[in-house]
Motif scaffolding. Structure first.
Motif, short mmCIF file in Angstrom:
data_model
loop_
_atom_site.label_atom_id
_atom_site.label_comp_id
_atom_site.label_asym_id
_atom_site.label_seq_id
_atom_site.Cartn_x
_atom_site.Cartn_y
_atom_site.Cartn_z
N GLU A 1 3.80 -10.03 -4.19
CA GLU A 1 2.68 -9.25 -3.70
C GLU A 1 3.33 -8.53 -2.31
N GLU A 2 4.11 -9.18 -1.61
CA GLU A 2 4.62 -8.34 -0.46
C GLU A 2 5.42 -7.22 -0.78
N HIS A 3 6.20 -7.14 -1.93
CA HIS A 3 7.04 -5.93 -1.88
C HIS A 3 6.42 -5.11 -2.91
N ILE A 4 5.31 -5.51 -3.81
CA ILE A 4 4.88 -4.42 -4.82
C ILE A 4 3.56 -3.80 -4.38
N TYR A 5 2.74 -4.50 -3.30
CA TYR A 5 1.51 -4.03 -2.94
C TYR A 5 1.36 -3.53 -1.69
N ASP A 6 0.90 -2.35 -1.13
CA ASP A 6 0.73 -2.16 0.22
C ASP A 6 -0.42 -2.82 0.75
N GLU A 7 -0.63 -2.53 2.20
CA GLU A 7 -1.52 -3.23 2.92
C GLU A 7 -3.02 -2.96 2.62
N GLN A 8 -3.17 -1.65 1.79
CA GLN A 8 -4.51 -1.27 1.43
C GLN A 8 -4.89 -1.86 0.32
N VAL A 9 -3.92 -2.83 -0.37
CA VAL A 9 -4.55 -3.61 -1.73
C VAL A 9 -4.52 -4.96 -1.25
N SER A 10 -5.56 -5.43 -1.60
CA SER A 10 -5.89 -6.96 -1.61
C SER A 10 -5.62 -7.82 -2.88
N PRO A 11 -4.36 -7.95 -3.28
CA PRO A 11 -4.34 -8.60 -4.63
C PRO A 11 -5.16 -10.04 -4.90
N MET A 12 -5.84 -10.10 -5.86
CA MET A 12 -6.36 -11.34 -6.28
C MET A 12 -5.42 -12.28 -6.75
N SER A 13 -5.93 -13.60 -6.95
CA SER A 13 -4.90 -14.46 -7.31
C SER A 13 -4.44 -14.24 -8.49
N ASN A 14 -5.04 -13.69 -9.29
CA ASN A 14 -4.32 -13.56 -10.76
C ASN A 14 -3.83 -11.96 -10.93
N VAL A 15 -3.73 -11.42 -9.69
CA VAL A 15 -3.19 -9.86 -9.97
C VAL A 15 -1.72 -9.95 -10.42
N VAL A 16 -0.80 -10.77 -9.64
CA VAL A 16 0.68 -10.74 -10.29
C VAL A 16 0.77 -11.33 -11.82
N ASP A 17 -0.12 -12.41 -11.92
CA ASP A 17 0.13 -12.80 -13.17
C ASP A 17 -0.33 -11.84 -14.57
N THR A 18 -1.45 -11.23 -14.17
CA THR A 18 -1.87 -10.04 -15.03
C THR A 18 -0.80 -9.06 -15.15
N ALA A 19 -0.12 -8.69 -14.04
CA ALA A 19 0.96 -7.52 -13.99
C ALA A 19 2.23 -8.16 -14.85
N ILE A 20 2.56 -9.25 -14.64
CA ILE A 20 3.70 -9.87 -15.35
C ILE A 20 3.40 -9.87 -17.03
N CYS A 21 2.21 -9.97 -17.21
CA CYS A 21 1.60 -10.05 -18.76
C CYS A 21 1.97 -8.83 -19.32
N ALA A 22 1.48 -7.82 -18.53
CA ALA A 22 1.44 -6.53 -19.05
C ALA A 22 3.07 -5.99 -19.13
N LEU A 23 3.82 -6.55 -18.15
CA LEU A 23 5.01 -6.02 -18.08
C LEU A 23 5.63 -6.59 -19.27
N ARG A 24 5.65 -7.81 -19.53
CA ARG A 24 6.17 -8.52 -20.56
C ARG A 24 6.01 -7.70 -21.91
N LYS A 25 4.49 -7.39 -22.03
CA LYS A 25 4.10 -6.79 -23.28
C LYS A 25 4.77 -5.38 -23.65
N ALA A 26 4.89 -4.50 -22.60
CA ALA A 26 5.37 -3.37 -22.28
C ALA A 26 6.98 -3.45 -22.75
#
Length: 226
Positions: free
Chosen positions: A175-200
């Motif tokens: 969260e600290e390295h991928i999202y800037d301060e304008q983004v408020s990641p929800m609790s599952n944002v990272v998990d969702t991104a990892i899932c999408a990346l694995r698939k890709a």
């Protein structure tokens, strides 16, 4: 990669932030030196782009206080002060690079990329794990002979994981390295991104899983299952 831009010209700041984000960087920005110092001490930025003539606190003082606090984030001075004396003073204070206004945005981005490579002690713009290759300069990801199109955020996530090959990376670090301060990641944002990346990055059913979950700890990218 997450950057901090401390620049008091709103027009220039907007243009630089837009260009950096388009290149896949997460960017925090402020126009005040005191705020910039606080942000730099509170966050782990991959590169800090710092003007010298700033309200609140002069850019040289910001850098001096960062180094006194043992903050080793690479700093690039972006300034109108173009004399040899100014450049020498800035570099001797601990700046890693110096770019005079006006400048080409492509040169700024190339210098930021070079500083980021230096931070992670990688000279080549290419990162590889098994048959997966990420070219940070060309912004291309391939697996074997297949090109993998990724959004800028997924590209940054994969880059961050590959720079820490074999190490467990927590959700908070991501969260600290991928999202800037304008983004408020929800609790599952990272998990969702990892899932999408694995698939890709799994382009065929025979491709090995490269991103592994360490339950309660985070994620690790490795050719072999840890």
């Amino acid at each position: 990669m997450k950057l901090l831009l401390v620049e008091d010209s709103e027009a220039l700041s907007r243009a630089v932030v837009k260009a950096l984000k388009a290149s896949g960087f997460a960017v925090d920005a402020t126009g005040n030196g005191s705020d910039g110092l606080w942000m730099a001490l509170e966050n782990d930025y991959d590169v800090i782009i710092l003007d010298i003539m700033l309200p609140g606190l002069d850019g040289r003082e910001v850098l001096k206080k960062l180094r006194e606090a043992n903050n080793e984030s690479p700093v690039l001075f972006l300034t109108a002060k173009d004399s040899i004396e100014d450049r020498v003073t800035g570099l001797r204070l601990g700046a890693d690079d110096y770019l005079v206004k006006s400048f080409a945005i492509e040169e700024l981005i190339a210098r930021v990329e070079a500083l980021a490579r230096r931070k992670y002690q990688t000279r080549s713009p290419k990162l590889s794990i098994g048959d997966l290759t990420l070219d940070r300069s060309a912004k291309i990801v391939t697996r074997g002979s297949y090109n993998i199109p990724l959004s800028s955020q997924l590209f940054s996530l994969l880059e961050y994981l590959m720079l820490h090959e074999g190490s467990v990376i927590s959700r908070t670090q991501i969260e600290e390295h991928i999202y800037d301060e304008q983004v408020s990641p929800m609790s599952n944002v990272v998990d969702t991104a990892i899932c999408a990346l694995r698939k890709a990055i799994k382009v065929s059913k025979n491709d090995a899983l490269l991103i592994h979950t360490r339950r309660g700890m985070g994620y690790v990218i490795s050719e072999e299952k840890p």
